[in-house]
Design an enzyme around this catalytic site. Sequence first.
Site, mmCIF file in Angstrom:
data_model
loop_
_atom_site.group_PDB
_atom_site.id
_atom_site.type_symbol
_atom_site.label_atom_id
_atom_site.label_comp_id
_atom_site.label_asym_id
_atom_site.label_seq_id
_atom_site.Cartn_x
_atom_site.Cartn_y
_atom_site.Cartn_z
ATOM 1 N N ASN A 110 -24.796 42.833 -8.923
ATOM 2 C CA ASN A 110 -24.132 41.540 -9.089
ATOM 3 C C ASN A 110 -25.020 40.333 -8.785
ATOM 4 O O ASN A 110 -24.574 39.196 -8.873
ATOM 5 C CB ASN A 110 -22.850 41.482 -8.257
ATOM 6 C CG ASN A 110 -23.104 41.622 -6.773
ATOM 7 O OD1 ASN A 110 -24.148 42.125 -6.359
ATOM 8 N ND2 ASN A 110 -22.163 41.204 -5.960
ATOM 9 N N CYS A 111 -26.284 40.560 -8.483
ATOM 10 C CA CYS A 111 -27.237 39.469 -8.233
ATOM 11 C C CYS A 111 -27.690 38.889 -9.579
ATOM 12 O O CYS A 111 -28.121 39.633 -10.465
ATOM 13 C CB CYS A 111 -28.428 40.018 -7.457
ATOM 14 S SG CYS A 111 -29.800 38.859 -7.288
#
Length: 117
Positions: free
Chosen positions: A10-11
Amino acid sequence: MKTTLYGIPNCDTVKKARVWLADQQQEFTFHDFKKQGLTREIVAGWLKHLSRDVLVNKKGTTWRALSDERKASIVDDEAAIALMLENPSVIKRPVLDKDGTFAVSFSDAQYKQIFNL
């Protein structure tokens, strides 16, 4: 030839690197270090090629949430390894390992150079 991209899915920066690698048709393995974990050997291997000041993200929320004492205790590679294993979110992402060439973060220019494109 082996390429491994270490990070968390999710970065945003990891997402950009993954998209770039896929768009350039570069085969790679994604290692989600939150789910798959990290070993002392992996992190120590990174530190043979990258400094702890590059790997430890001192601008991130995880670092800022640490006590001043904990921050001050990161005086050598062993302390940095312990911190990164304890709090993987403190690692600047992604970490790319392309055949033993290491890079942290992502930029189009940087990856073009690494992959000779």
